[in-house]
Write a protein that holds these residues in place. Structure first.
Motif, PDB file in Angstrom:
ATOM      1  N   UNK A 128       0.827  -1.205   0.000  1.00 20.61           N
ATOM      2  CA  UNK A 128       0.000   0.000   0.000  1.00 20.61           C
ATOM      3  C   UNK A 128       0.867   1.263   0.000  1.00 20.61           C
ATOM      4  N   UNK A 129       2.058   1.146   0.587  1.00 22.08           N
ATOM      5  CA  UNK A 129       2.983   2.274   0.640  1.00 22.08           C
ATOM      6  C   UNK A 129       3.876   2.341  -0.605  1.00 22.08           C
ATOM      7  N   UNK A 130       3.629   1.438  -1.559  1.00 27.74           N
ATOM      8  CA  UNK A 130       4.385   1.452  -2.806  1.00 27.74           C
ATOM      9  C   UNK A 130       5.763   0.832  -2.712  1.00 27.74           C
ATOM     10  N   UNK A 131       6.022   0.017  -1.675  1.00 30.19           N
ATOM     11  CA  UNK A 131       7.345  -0.552  -1.486  1.00 30.19           C
ATOM     12  C   UNK A 131       7.515  -1.884  -2.216  1.00 30.19           C
ATOM     13  N   UNK A 132       8.760  -2.154  -2.635  1.00 29.58           N
ATOM     14  CA  UNK A 132       9.112  -3.423  -3.266  1.00 29.58           C
ATOM     15  C   UNK A 132       9.750  -4.321  -2.223  1.00 29.58           C
ATOM     16  N   UNK A 133       9.216  -5.532  -2.056  1.00 32.49           N
ATOM     17  CA  UNK A 133       9.672  -6.422  -0.987  1.00 32.49           C
ATOM     18  C   UNK A 133      10.765  -7.370  -1.472  1.00 32.49           C
ATOM     19  N   UNK A 134      11.823  -7.574  -0.670  1.00 32.18           N
ATOM     20  CA  UNK A 134      12.864  -8.541  -1.036  1.00 32.18           C
ATOM     21  C   UNK A 134      12.388  -9.963  -0.780  1.00 32.18           C
ATOM     22  N   UNK A 135      13.016 -10.924  -1.437  1.00 31.79           N
ATOM     23  CA  UNK A 135      12.727 -12.331  -1.169  1.00 31.79           C
ATOM     24  C   UNK A 135      13.427 -12.752   0.118  1.00 31.79           C
ATOM     25  N   UNK A 136      13.051 -13.918   0.645  1.00 26.95           N
ATOM     26  CA  UNK A 136      13.700 -14.442   1.852  1.00 26.95           C
ATOM     27  C   UNK A 136      15.192 -14.625   1.608  1.00 26.95           C
ATOM     28  N   UNK A 137      15.565 -15.107   0.418  1.00 21.50           N
ATOM     29  CA  UNK A 137      16.983 -15.301   0.087  1.00 21.50           C
ATOM     30  C   UNK A 137      17.721 -13.966   0.041  1.00 21.50           C
ATOM     31  N   UNK A 138      17.106 -12.954  -0.538  1.00 22.97           N
ATOM     32  CA  UNK A 138      17.739 -11.629  -0.610  1.00 22.97           C
ATOM     33  C   UNK A 138      17.915 -11.008   0.765  1.00 22.97           C
ATOM     34  N   UNK A 139      17.071 -11.409   1.722  1.00 18.87           N
ATOM     35  CA  UNK A 139      17.132 -10.863   3.065  1.00 18.87           C
ATOM     36  C   UNK A 139      18.245 -11.472   3.909  1.00 18.87           C
ATOM     37  N   UNK A 140      18.768 -12.628   3.529  1.00 20.16           N
ATOM     38  CA  UNK A 140      19.765 -13.312   4.354  1.00 20.16           C
ATOM     39  C   UNK A 140      21.024 -12.458   4.524  1.00 20.16           C
ATOM     40  N   UNK A 141      21.685 -12.548   5.694  1.00 22.33           N
ATOM     41  CA  UNK A 141      22.834 -11.682   5.982  1.00 22.33           C
ATOM     42  C   UNK A 141      23.928 -11.696   4.915  1.00 22.33           C
ATOM     43  N   UNK A 142      24.318 -12.878   4.449  1.00 21.29           N
ATOM     44  CA  UNK A 142      25.400 -12.960   3.457  1.00 21.29           C
ATOM     45  C   UNK A 142      24.992 -12.319   2.134  1.00 21.29           C
ATOM     46  N   UNK A 143      23.751 -12.577   1.717  1.00 26.16           N
ATOM     47  CA  UNK A 143      23.257 -11.997   0.459  1.00 26.16           C
ATOM     48  C   UNK A 143      23.155 -10.481   0.583  1.00 26.16           C
TER      49      UNK A 143
END
Length: 319
Positions: free
Chosen positions: A280-295
């Protein structure tokens, strides 16, 4: 020697248990801008949900000034025990590392990536008192008039967006630094300043409420949250800027704790209510893999490589 070895073994053996017990008290989440802005809003939405996941309250601590460098300095110098973490974005955790020649710490070396968070495209917006109705008319208006525009300070997302806007359009305006885009938005609505290139989560609700005028979004395609607003490219100007966000801890925070914080952030981002709110705020969400610390760490380093020559070419430096 034998005592040292025994002590080291004891610490090593206790590490997993420490990570499992964590957290046993509230966690401080440092926000580098004033209350009411896009980073603060994301921190509050995420912090409340992560707190439920972790079983402890996450307390928001707004540490403002110098486009987030004061907050990130405080974070870098905090005890690395998981009880002080920080939220930042492209400006605070990449661009500031280029424009501040005496930052006092290393944005890569002294902070531990926890999780990549949603990204905000920018909206090009103005006060309702500005007569322009289209982006082309806005550019012509800016070229013909003395106009002021707000930013959250040098290196902030709104500053980066303004630089990209100026480079693509040839239009310039007087940049007025604030301690966050929340206060800047209040002045935009009141016509104390006339224009902003601001993160969508902060400016979209105001545009939808008729308090300001939106001209274009700086994403590659129109947002599902604002389908009637054209992209800057559609309006004739190839501006593509998105302000990604992230969570960090002080360097040396135990991996078990970083992983636990990452799991809580990932769970929050998978919550249907949170996802709906972000969209609703127009944000693009990362995937779970993209969220991981190393990634996320690899992504941040790639962003440094991408933005360093752009900022250097613009000649923006702060001693």
């Amino acid at each position: 020697m034998r005592r040292t070895a025994i002590a080291l073994l004891a610490v090593t053996a206790a590490a997993p248990a420490f990570g499992q017990a964590y957290p046993t008290k509230p966690i401080s989440l440092i926000v580098p801008f004033a209350a009411g802005g896009p980073t603060d809003l994301l921190a509050r939405i995420l912090g409340e949900r992560m707190g439920r996941e972790l079983g402890q309250q996450i307390i928001i601590e707004n540490v403002t000034g110098a486009a987030g460098t004061i907050a990130m300095t405080k974070l870098a110098r905090a005890t690395p025990d998981g009880y002080t973490i920080g939220i930042g974005h492209l400006g605070t955790n990449v661009v500031n590392g280029v424009i501040y020649t005496k930052l006092g710490f290393d944005l890569i070396g002294d902070l531990e990536p926890i999780a990549r968070l949603p990204a905000n495209p920018m909206l090009i917006v103005s006060s309702n008192q500005v007569p322009a109705k289209t982006l082309k008319e806005l550019v012509e208006y800016l070229k013909a008039n003395q106009v002021s525009g707000g930013t959250a300070g040098m290196g902030s997302g709104s500053h980066i967006g303004s630089l990209a806007f100026n480079a693509a359009t040839g239009a310039t305006y007087q940049l007025v630094p604030y301690r966050g885009t929340g206060p800047a938005m209040q002045d935009l609505i009141a016509n104390q300043i006339q224009v902003m290139v601001d993160q969508s989560s902060n400016s979209l609700p105001q545009a939808q409420g008729g308090k300001i005028r939106a001209y274009a979004v700086t994403s590659a395609k129109r947002s599902s949250a604002m389908p009637d607003i054209p992209t800057a490219a559609e309006a004739g100007y190839p501006i593509e800027v998105s302000i990604w966000n992230g969570l960090w801890a002080p360097k040396g925070t135990p991996k078990a704790i970083v992983d636990k914080l990452n799991a809580a952030a990932s769970a929050a981002m998978q919550d249907p209510a949170i996802r709906k709110r972000m969209e609703e705020l127009g944000q693009d969400l990362p995937t779970v893999e993209e969220m991981k610390p190393a990634a996320f760490a690899a992504f941040q380093k790639a962003e440094f490589a991408k933005w360093k020559p752009i900022i250097e070419k613009a000649g923006v430096k702060i001693e």
